[in-house]
Scaffold this motif. Structure first.
Motif, PDB file in Angstrom:
ATOM      1  N   UNK A 159       0.852  -1.184   0.000  1.00  0.00           N
ATOM      2  CA  UNK A 159       0.000   0.000   0.000  1.00  0.00           C
ATOM      3  C   UNK A 159       0.888   1.234   0.000  1.00  0.00           C
ATOM      4  N   UNK A 160       0.905   1.950  -1.117  1.00  0.00           N
ATOM      5  CA  UNK A 160       1.831   3.072  -1.278  1.00  0.00           C
ATOM      6  C   UNK A 160       1.394   4.314  -0.511  1.00  0.00           C
ATOM      7  N   UNK A 161       0.179   4.301   0.043  1.00  0.00           N
ATOM      8  CA  UNK A 161      -0.258   5.458   0.827  1.00  0.00           C
ATOM      9  C   UNK A 161       0.328   5.430   2.234  1.00  0.00           C
ATOM     10  N   UNK A 185       9.928  -0.894   0.109  1.00  0.00           N
ATOM     11  CA  UNK A 185       9.170  -2.122   0.334  1.00  0.00           C
ATOM     12  C   UNK A 185       9.395  -3.125  -0.796  1.00  0.00           C
ATOM     13  N   UNK A 186       9.391  -2.646  -2.029  1.00  0.00           N
ATOM     14  CA  UNK A 186       9.611  -3.546  -3.167  1.00  0.00           C
ATOM     15  C   UNK A 186      11.018  -4.116  -3.128  1.00  0.00           C
ATOM     16  N   UNK A 187      11.986  -3.302  -2.800  1.00  0.00           N
ATOM     17  CA  UNK A 187      13.363  -3.801  -2.733  1.00  0.00           C
ATOM     18  C   UNK A 187      13.521  -4.815  -1.592  1.00  0.00           C
ATOM     19  N   UNK A 188      12.851  -4.569  -0.469  1.00  0.00           N
ATOM     20  CA  UNK A 188      12.927  -5.534   0.637  1.00  0.00           C
ATOM     21  C   UNK A 188      12.327  -6.880   0.222  1.00  0.00           C
ATOM     22  N   UNK A 189      11.222  -6.836  -0.524  1.00  0.00           N
ATOM     23  CA  UNK A 189      10.558  -8.069  -0.959  1.00  0.00           C
ATOM     24  C   UNK A 189      11.374  -8.829  -2.005  1.00  0.00           C
ATOM     25  N   UNK A 190      12.360  -8.155  -2.589  1.00  0.00           N
ATOM     26  CA  UNK A 190      13.218  -8.817  -3.596  1.00  0.00           C
ATOM     27  C   UNK A 190      14.646  -8.976  -3.081  1.00  0.00           C
ATOM     28  N   UNK A 191      14.794  -8.987  -1.767  1.00  0.00           N
ATOM     29  CA  UNK A 191      16.119  -9.187  -1.189  1.00  0.00           C
ATOM     30  C   UNK A 191      17.073  -8.055  -1.457  1.00  0.00           C
ATOM     31  N   UNK A 192      16.532  -6.860  -1.695  1.00  0.00           N
ATOM     32  CA  UNK A 192      17.346  -5.676  -1.953  1.00  0.00           C
ATOM     33  C   UNK A 192      17.674  -5.436  -3.408  1.00  0.00           C
ATOM     34  N   UNK A 193      17.375  -6.400  -4.266  1.00  0.00           N
ATOM     35  CA  UNK A 193      17.801  -6.294  -5.669  1.00  0.00           C
ATOM     36  C   UNK A 193      16.917  -5.376  -6.498  1.00  0.00           C
ATOM     37  N   UNK A 194      15.625  -5.351  -6.206  1.00  0.00           N
ATOM     38  CA  UNK A 194      14.672  -4.678  -7.082  1.00  0.00           C
ATOM     39  C   UNK A 194      14.072  -5.678  -8.062  1.00  0.00           C
ATOM     40  N   UNK A 242      12.775   3.554  -9.964  1.00  0.00           N
ATOM     41  CA  UNK A 242      13.654   3.307  -8.802  1.00  0.00           C
ATOM     42  C   UNK A 242      13.495   1.905  -8.232  1.00  0.00           C
ATOM     43  N   UNK A 243      12.441   1.194  -8.601  1.00  0.00           N
ATOM     44  CA  UNK A 243      12.244  -0.181  -8.132  1.00  0.00           C
ATOM     45  C   UNK A 243      13.088  -1.195  -8.895  1.00  0.00           C
ATOM     46  N   UNK A 244      13.702  -0.777  -9.995  1.00  0.00           N
ATOM     47  CA  UNK A 244      14.322  -1.729 -10.911  1.00  0.00           C
ATOM     48  C   UNK A 244      15.628  -2.307 -10.399  1.00  0.00           C
ATOM     49  N   UNK A 245      15.813  -3.582 -10.668  1.00  0.00           N
ATOM     50  CA  UNK A 245      17.111  -4.230 -10.476  1.00  0.00           C
ATOM     51  C   UNK A 245      18.050  -3.798 -11.600  1.00  0.00           C
ATOM     52  N   UNK A 246      19.314  -4.066 -11.446  1.00  0.00           N
ATOM     53  CA  UNK A 246      20.274  -3.774 -12.518  1.00  0.00           C
ATOM     54  C   UNK A 246      19.824  -4.482 -13.795  1.00  0.00           C
ATOM     55  N   UNK A 247      19.816  -3.732 -14.900  1.00  0.00           N
ATOM     56  CA  UNK A 247      19.373  -4.282 -16.177  1.00  0.00           C
ATOM     57  C   UNK A 247      17.872  -4.398 -16.317  1.00  0.00           C
ATOM     58  N   UNK A 248      17.128  -3.809 -15.372  1.00  0.00           N
ATOM     59  CA  UNK A 248      15.673  -3.939 -15.373  1.00  0.00           C
ATOM     60  C   UNK A 248      14.979  -3.058 -16.398  1.00  0.00           C
ATOM     61  N   UNK A 249      13.700  -3.372 -16.630  1.00  0.00           N
ATOM     62  CA  UNK A 249      12.887  -2.619 -17.596  1.00  0.00           C
ATOM     63  C   UNK A 249      11.678  -2.005 -16.896  1.00  0.00           C
ATOM     64  N   UNK A 250      11.475  -0.715 -17.110  1.00  0.00           N
ATOM     65  CA  UNK A 250      10.251  -0.072 -16.653  1.00  0.00           C
ATOM     66  C   UNK A 250       9.356   0.127 -17.862  1.00  0.00           C
ATOM     67  N   UNK A 251       8.145  -0.439 -17.824  1.00  0.00           N
ATOM     68  CA  UNK A 251       7.197  -0.344 -18.928  1.00  0.00           C
ATOM     69  C   UNK A 251       6.094   0.632 -18.516  1.00  0.00           C
ATOM     70  N   UNK A 252       6.051   1.770 -19.187  1.00  0.00           N
ATOM     71  CA  UNK A 252       5.048   2.792 -18.904  1.00  0.00           C
ATOM     72  C   UNK A 252       3.797   2.494 -19.725  1.00  0.00           C
TER      73      UNK A 252
END
Length: 374
Positions: A242-244, A251-260, A279-289
Motif C-alpha cells: 500500500x503506497x499510501x 518495500x519492493x526492494x525488501x521483498x526482492x532481497x534488496x535487488x529490485x 527506482x524499483x528496478x534491479x540492474x538491467x531492469x525494464x520499466x514499462x510505462x
C-alpha cells in the motif's frame, strides 16, 4: 433493425454525458457493423471527458466492446472468422492493415489510426460514421462503443470462442489487450523474472494475471487501495504494497532481497508513480510505462543510474491487434485469464454517467462494463 439507436454522447469538456437517439451507422469497405452487447469503462475515456487528453467533441466514447456482427461493409470479405452472426470482441487499436507500420506487424503504431481516429475522431477515409438525427457529425473515439451499434474496421475484431461470457468479454479489447502488449511485446517477460505492477485498475489487474501466466517468479502489486490490493492477491499477486502508508520503493526492494524487480509496469501515468517504478528496478531492469498521463505531464529519471545500471524505460500503448487480440481471447477461453474475476460492476447504458463517476472516485477495482440493455 431500426434506423436509430441509443448512444451516450459526450458534448465536450465540463459537460455531462447524455443519452441520445442517433442514426444507426453504416459500414464502408473494410468495416463491420456490430450490435454491441457491452462496452468497458476505461480511465482513458475519463481522461477525454476531463479534457486531459485532447479529442474533438461532440463524440461517442467507449473503445472496448463485445457484440454480434450484423453486416459487413461493401466489398468486405470475412477474415479470421469475422462474419455475419459471429460473436466478436473489438480492440481499441484499429489497424488499417495497409500503412508502413501495419505491413511490418506493428498494428499498435498504425499511422491512420493515430492521424485520423485519435486526432480527428474519424475513420480512415477522413469521415465519421456517427451522426445525430439532424445530420450533424459525432466524433468516434475508436469505434464509439457506448452505443447500441458500432462500426468497426474488420482488422480490429476477433471472434469469441469457448465459454467466455459475452458481457464480460468486452474487457478483452482494452484492459486485457493492453496488458498483453505490455507483458509479451514490450517487456518480453521471461519465466522467473520478478515483477511490480504499480496501480491495480483494470489494466493493472490484467497485468497481474498475465504476468503469473507467463511464469513470473514473483509479482508485487502496488496501490493505495487495500480493496484493490486484496483483489490483486486473489488474481495471483504474491505480495501487496500500500503506497499510501509505505515507502514503496523500499518495500519492493525488501521483498526482492534488496535487488529490485526485473520489470516494473507503471499503469497510472502520474509523475510520482513513474519515478518510483524506475527506482524499483534491479540492474538491467525494464520499466514499462502503460498509464496515459494528463496533458503534457513529465517525469524525472536520473541519468547516471540509467546508464551505469543498464536500465530501460519503454512505453507500451497496446497489443498488436491482428495477432494479439486472438491470443488474448484464447487465454480467456482456456481459463488462463478470467474475465469473470475482472468484471466487478455492470451498468445499464442509461447509467453510464454513474459508471464513470464511480471510476473517477476510485471505487471500481478490476473493470466495470456497460451493457446495452435497458
Amino acid at each position: 433493425m431500426t434506423d436509430t439507436m441509443r448512444a451516450i454522447v459526450w458534448p465536450g469538456t465540463g459537460e455531462d454525458l447524455r443519452i441520445e437517439q442517433i442514426r444507426v451507422p453504416q459500414p464502408q469497405r473494410g468495416e463491420v457493423l456490430v450490435r454491441v452487447t457491452s462496452c468497458g469503462v476505461c480511465h482513458t475515456d475519463l481522461h477525454v471527458m476531463k479534457g486531459e487528453v485532447a479529442f474533438p467533441s461532440p463524440a461517442v466514447l467507449g473503445h472496448e466492446i463485445s457484440g454480434t456482427v450484423v453486416a459487413l461493409g461493401p466489398d468486405t470479405p470475412p477474415v479470421r472468422g469475422v462474419d455475419v452472426g459471429a460473436t466478436v470482441v473489438g480492440a481499441f487499436i484499429m489497424p488499417c492493415g495497409e500503412c508502413r507500420q501495419c505491413l511490418r506487424g506493428r498494428d499498435d503504431m498504425c499511422l491512420p489510426f493515430f492521424a485520423q481516429n485519435r486526432l480527428k475522431g474519424t475513420l480512415y477515409d477522413g469521415t465519421t460514421r456517427l451522426y445525430r438525427q439532424d445530420g450533424s457529425p459525432l466524433s468516434m473515439y475508436s469505434m464509439g462503443g457506448l452505443a447500441e451499434y458500432s462500426v468497426v474496421p474488420i482488422n480490429a475484431l476477433a471472434p469469441l470462442r469457448g465459454e467466455v461470457p459475452v458481457v464480460a468479454a468486452a474487457i478483452l479489447g482494452c484492459a486485457a489487450f493492453t496488458a498483453y502488449g505490455a507483458v509479451h511485446q514490450t517487456a518480453a517477460l521471461q519465466p522467473d523474472e520478478t515483477v511490480a505492477v504499480v496501480a491495480i485498475g483494470g489494466v493493472g489487474s490484467s497485468i497481474v494475471q498475465l504476468a503469473r501466466a507467463a511464469g513470473a517468479g514473483k509479482v508485487i502489486a502496488v496501490d493505495i487501495s487495500d480493496e484493490k490490493l486484496a483483489a490483486a492477491l486473489e488474481l495471483g499477486a504474491n505480495h501487496a504494497v500500500n503506497s499510501s502508508s509505505t515507502d514503496t520503493v523500499a518495500a519492493v526492494r525488501e521483498l526482492t532481497g534488496g535487488a529490485g524487480v526485473d520489470v516494473a509496469f507503471e499503469v497510472l501515468g502520474r509523475q510520482e508513480t513513474f519515478e518510483a517504478a524506475v527506482k524499483m528496478l534491479a540492474d538491467g531492469g525494464r520499466m514499462v510505462a502503460v498509464g496515459i498521463a494528463a496533458g503534457a505531464s513529465t517525469a524525472n529519471v536520473e541519468i547516471t543510474p540509467l546508464v551505469r545500471r543498464g536500465l530501460k524505460v519503454m512505453g507500451s500503448f497496446g497489443g498488436r491487434t491482428r495477432a494479439d487480440l486472438p491470443a488474448v481471447i484464447d487465454l480467456a477461453a482456456d481459463g488462463v485469464f478470467s474475465v469473470d474475476d475482472m468484471v466487478t460492476r455492470t451498468y445499464a447504458l442509461d447509467s453510464a454517467r454513474d459508471a464513470f463517476d464511480a471510476l473517477a472516485r476510485g471505487e471500481i477495482h478490476g473493470r466495470a462494463v456497460i451493457t446495452m440493455e435497458n
